[in-house]
Design a protein around this motif. Structure first.
Motif, mmCIF file in Angstrom:
data_model
loop_
_atom_site.group_PDB
_atom_site.id
_atom_site.type_symbol
_atom_site.label_atom_id
_atom_site.label_comp_id
_atom_site.label_asym_id
_atom_site.label_seq_id
_atom_site.Cartn_x
_atom_site.Cartn_y
_atom_site.Cartn_z
ATOM 1 N N ILE A 116 0.850 -1.196 0.000
ATOM 2 C CA ILE A 116 0.000 0.000 0.000
ATOM 3 C C ILE A 116 0.885 1.247 0.000
ATOM 4 C CG2 ILE A 116 -1.874 1.199 1.152
ATOM 5 C CD1 ILE A 116 -2.622 -1.552 0.121
ATOM 6 N N ILE A 117 0.786 2.028 -1.066
ATOM 7 C CA ILE A 117 1.594 3.248 -1.206
ATOM 8 C C ILE A 117 0.915 4.428 -0.524
ATOM 9 C CG2 ILE A 117 2.589 4.874 -2.852
ATOM 10 C CD1 ILE A 117 2.796 2.569 -4.844
ATOM 11 N N ALA A 118 -0.398 4.569 -0.725
ATOM 12 C CA ALA A 118 -1.116 5.719 -0.172
ATOM 13 C C ALA A 118 -2.499 5.281 0.293
ATOM 14 C CB ALA A 118 -1.239 6.827 -1.210
ATOM 15 N N TYR A 119 -2.987 6.029 1.265
ATOM 16 C CA TYR A 119 -4.264 5.719 1.918
ATOM 17 C C TYR A 119 -5.021 7.025 2.064
ATOM 18 C CZ TYR A 119 -7.140 4.554 6.095
ATOM 19 O OH TYR A 119 -8.142 4.377 7.009
ATOM 20 N N SER A 120 -6.176 7.134 1.404
ATOM 21 C CA SER A 120 -6.955 8.366 1.415
ATOM 22 C C SER A 120 -8.166 8.211 2.322
ATOM 23 C CB SER A 120 -7.426 8.709 -0.003
ATOM 24 O OG SER A 120 -8.231 9.865 -0.006
ATOM 25 N N SER A 137 3.833 2.156 6.515
ATOM 26 C CA SER A 137 4.629 2.588 5.360
ATOM 27 C C SER A 137 3.809 3.390 4.356
ATOM 28 C CB SER A 137 5.232 1.369 4.657
ATOM 29 O OG SER A 137 4.205 0.494 4.210
ATOM 30 N N ALA A 138 2.485 3.347 4.446
ATOM 31 C CA ALA A 138 1.627 4.065 3.503
ATOM 32 C C ALA A 138 1.548 5.545 3.860
ATOM 33 C CB ALA A 138 0.229 3.452 3.487
ATOM 34 N N LYS A 139 1.394 6.364 2.840
ATOM 35 C CA LYS A 139 1.237 7.806 3.036
ATOM 36 C C LYS A 139 -0.242 8.149 3.157
ATOM 37 C CE LYS A 139 5.438 9.064 0.539
ATOM 38 N NZ LYS A 139 6.014 9.828 -0.599
ATOM 39 N N ILE A 140 -0.600 8.765 4.269
ATOM 40 C CA ILE A 140 -1.994 9.130 4.517
ATOM 41 C C ILE A 140 -2.277 10.467 3.840
ATOM 42 C CG2 ILE A 140 -3.723 9.589 6.281
ATOM 43 C CD1 ILE A 140 -2.019 7.909 8.197
ATOM 44 N N VAL A 141 -3.264 10.485 2.978
ATOM 45 C CA VAL A 141 -3.575 11.669 2.178
ATOM 46 C C VAL A 141 -4.938 12.216 2.593
ATOM 47 C CG1 VAL A 141 -4.054 12.524 -0.141
ATOM 48 C CG2 VAL A 141 -2.198 10.892 0.226
ATOM 49 N N LEU A 142 -4.979 13.500 2.884
ATOM 50 C CA LEU A 142 -6.245 14.206 3.103
ATOM 51 C C LEU A 142 -6.501 15.087 1.892
ATOM 52 C CD1 LEU A 142 -5.988 15.258 6.856
ATOM 53 C CD2 LEU A 142 -7.035 13.226 5.885
ATOM 54 N N ASP A 143 -7.625 14.884 1.237
ATOM 55 C CA ASP A 143 -7.851 15.604 -0.012
ATOM 56 C C ASP A 143 -8.375 17.015 0.233
ATOM 57 O OD1 ASP A 143 -10.390 15.140 0.792
ATOM 58 O OD2 ASP A 143 -10.941 13.787 -0.821
ATOM 59 N N GLU A 144 -8.491 17.729 -0.850
ATOM 60 C CA GLU A 144 -8.838 19.153 -0.802
ATOM 61 C C GLU A 144 -10.220 19.396 -0.216
ATOM 62 O OE1 GLU A 144 -9.257 22.793 -4.098
ATOM 63 O OE2 GLU A 144 -8.512 20.810 -4.669
ATOM 64 N N PHE A 145 -11.175 18.546 -0.580
ATOM 65 C CA PHE A 145 -12.563 18.774 -0.164
ATOM 66 C C PHE A 145 -12.712 18.782 1.353
ATOM 67 C CE2 PHE A 145 -16.565 16.761 1.158
ATOM 68 C CZ PHE A 145 -17.467 17.718 0.716
ATOM 69 N N GLU A 346 -0.283 18.814 8.345
ATOM 70 C CA GLU A 346 0.627 19.311 7.298
ATOM 71 C C GLU A 346 1.173 18.179 6.441
ATOM 72 O OE1 GLU A 346 4.919 21.665 6.881
ATOM 73 O OE2 GLU A 346 3.997 21.352 8.848
ATOM 74 N N LYS A 347 1.674 17.121 7.081
ATOM 75 C CA LYS A 347 2.286 16.037 6.303
ATOM 76 C C LYS A 347 1.259 15.319 5.431
ATOM 77 C CE LYS A 347 1.940 12.535 9.960
ATOM 78 N NZ LYS A 347 2.698 11.554 10.780
ATOM 79 N N HIS A 348 0.009 15.237 5.901
ATOM 80 C CA HIS A 348 -1.023 14.574 5.113
ATOM 81 C C HIS A 348 -1.389 15.399 3.882
ATOM 82 C CE1 HIS A 348 -2.229 12.908 9.306
ATOM 83 N NE2 HIS A 348 -1.288 12.173 8.754
ATOM 84 N N ILE A 349 -1.257 16.719 3.970
ATOM 85 C CA ILE A 349 -1.497 17.582 2.810
ATOM 86 C C ILE A 349 -0.316 17.520 1.849
ATOM 87 C CG2 ILE A 349 -1.912 19.962 2.078
ATOM 88 C CD1 ILE A 349 -3.230 20.444 4.793
ATOM 89 N N VAL A 350 0.888 17.499 2.411
ATOM 90 C CA VAL A 350 2.089 17.453 1.581
ATOM 91 C C VAL A 350 2.152 16.148 0.796
ATOM 92 C CG1 VAL A 350 4.612 17.378 1.646
ATOM 93 C CG2 VAL A 350 3.373 19.022 3.059
ATOM 94 N N TYR A 351 1.727 15.035 1.405
ATOM 95 C CA TYR A 351 1.750 13.745 0.721
ATOM 96 C C TYR A 351 0.945 13.777 -0.573
ATOM 97 C CZ TYR A 351 3.846 11.433 4.786
ATOM 98 O OH TYR A 351 4.693 11.051 5.786
ATOM 99 N N ALA A 352 -0.144 14.558 -0.589
ATOM 100 C CA ALA A 352 -0.964 14.634 -1.796
ATOM 101 C C ALA A 352 -0.189 15.223 -2.969
ATOM 102 C CB ALA A 352 -2.208 15.477 -1.519
ATOM 103 N N SER A 353 0.829 16.034 -2.680
ATOM 104 C CA SER A 353 1.627 16.641 -3.747
ATOM 105 C C SER A 353 2.838 15.799 -4.117
ATOM 106 C CB SER A 353 2.107 18.031 -3.314
ATOM 107 O OG SER A 353 1.033 18.854 -2.977
ATOM 108 N N SER A 354 3.207 14.842 -3.269
ATOM 109 C CA SER A 354 4.426 14.065 -3.503
ATOM 110 C C SER A 354 4.165 12.681 -4.073
ATOM 111 C CB SER A 354 5.198 13.916 -2.181
ATOM 112 O OG SER A 354 4.423 13.223 -1.215
ATOM 113 N N LEU A 355 2.895 12.349 -4.333
ATOM 114 C CA LEU A 355 2.580 11.029 -4.888
ATOM 115 C C LEU A 355 2.719 11.036 -6.407
ATOM 116 C CD1 LEU A 355 -0.586 10.101 -2.808
ATOM 117 C CD2 LEU A 355 1.678 9.088 -2.607
#
Length: 403
Positions: A116-120, A137-145, A346-355
């Motif tokens: 699992i690379i990312a988890y939204s 190991s997965a990157k937790i992503v919080l989306d814009e909405f 912050e890190k969850h927002i940054v992950y959305a740009s680094s995937l």
């Protein structure tokens, strides 16, 4: 005829064909062909059980999680979706950790948890904690909405404060319109109370003295102006959370569809308040967190070099830092909380740009919306296990739908 049923195989195949049309309910199909609805329901369940296939966990890389209600009394269903194929890979009754934990246990048993690379997910702390514990190991992503939905409440709180000050000023000018000789004790106490409210809401003593001075000559006009401005700001309250650019676009649309003069008045009323202008700018700045690299296709994003990706990450971090600093300048308590909220995630927002691919929870939110429509269409006496099969069959991914 079909064994165990009072219908022919021809009728069975016809019902199979009708069940593929998700806009037809079981009751409607039963009335169309003059048979009992329980027969259609049993055929539907037989079709679900025979066509069910176990999801393949080996190809999971990007997953999203969300819940939706199925019954009154806080009865929920949690779904986990493969964001690449839009296939529901797990459904559980309930949204607690104990309800979803079997999915992560199965991943760990099969040895696919590290794939699992990312988890939204949305901003629910429970979903975030489950991912941190089971797939570290997965990157937790919080989306814009979901982030902006939280910020909108803070933006609207600033608008409410501005409107409140304008209404206080309007009432104060009305009270000051009465000459000092005719003022009674009640009016004088009300003036003192309004003055204290203005001091508490950030007005300085010099500004209040200027208001008293202005009231001697223009108290009628100022009272009407403040009251009108408050009403116009409330009319454009839904546009404040959209950002400066989108706000100007909505004003033009309103002017074209409704009244041009009213649209201009709303624009002037909002842009004449420095606090509301700052809110509009913060809305644009928050959206830029997810669009720093520009709106590009997934193929272009996946071809970015490591240096380009690191530059985008540093840029997003700096934007978040600046946003928090600007939000801290507000006296409003909810804006202060919004700054802390952004700092926390912050890190969850940054992950959305680094995937290497754009992912968001919008896919899961869309499936949840369609699932609620499916509940109304397939209404009937379904058990919870049957409902899980209905979801798996209805949302079985892109490849299955194409086939």
């Amino acid at each position: 005829k079909v064994p165990g049923h009072y219908i022919t195989f021809r009728m069975l195949n016809t019902i199979y064909f009708e069940l593929k049309n998700l806009h037809l309910s079981i009751n409607r199909i039963a009335k169309m062909y003059g048979i009992d609805k329980d027969i259609v329901r049993n055929i539907h369940l037989y079709r679900l059980y025979t066509q069910y296939t176990v999801p393949d966990y080996s190809k999971l890389q990007y997953i999203g999680i969300d819940e939706h209600s199925i019954r009154k009394g806080h009865k929920y269903v949690t779904i986990i979706v493969d964001l690449m194929t839009r296939n529901i890979v797990y459904v559980s009754i309930g949204k607690k950790k104990c309800n979803v934990q079997p999915f992560f246990n199965k991943l760990r048993e099969l040895g696919f948890d590290k794939n699992i690379i990312a988890y939204s997910c949305d901003c629910a702390s429970g979903f975030i904690a489950m991912a941190e514990e089971n797939i570290p190991s997965a990157k937790i992503v919080l989306d814009e909405f979901h982030i902006l939905r939280h910020l909108f409440k803070a933006f609207d709180s600033v608008r409410a404060d501005v409107v409140k000050v304008l209404r206080i000023l309007s009432e104060l000018h009305e009270k000051l319109k009465i000459s000092e000789e005719l003022r009674g004790k009640r009016i004088q106490k009300r003036i003192e109370k309004l003055t204290e409210d203005l001091l508490e809401r950030g007005k300085s003593q010099a500004e209040i003295d200027a208001i008293f001075e202005l009231s001697r000559t223009q108290n009628d006009a100022e009272a009407i102006r403040c009251k009108t401005q408050a009403e116009l700001i409330n009319k454009g309250r839904r546009w404040l959370a959209l950002g400066y650019k989108e706000f100007l676009r909505r004003v033009k649309v309103y002017a074209a569809d409704h009244d041009k003069s009213t649209a201009q008045d709303i624009q002037e009323a909002i842009l004449s308040c420095p606090e509301l202008v700052a809110v509009l700018e913060l809305g644009d700045a928050a959206r830029s967190f997810w669009h720093t690299g520009g709106v590009e296709s997934d193929r272009v994003i996946s071809e970015r070099t490591l240096e380009e990706m690191n530059a985008i990450i540093e840029s997003v971090k700096q934007q978040i830092k600046d946003w928090i600093a600007r939000a801290s300048l507000f006296r409003n308590a909810k804006m202060q909380e919004a700054g802390k909220f952004i700092e926390k995630h912050e890190k969850h927002i940054v992950y959305a740009s680094s995937l290497p691919f754009h992912i968001s929870n919008s896919v899961v939110e869309g499936i949840n919306s369609q699932a609620k429509i499916l509940q109304r269409i397939r209404k009937g006496r379904y058990d919870e296990e049957d409902y899980i099969l209905i979801l798996h069959h209805a949302f079985s991914g892109r490849e299955a739908r194409v086939a």
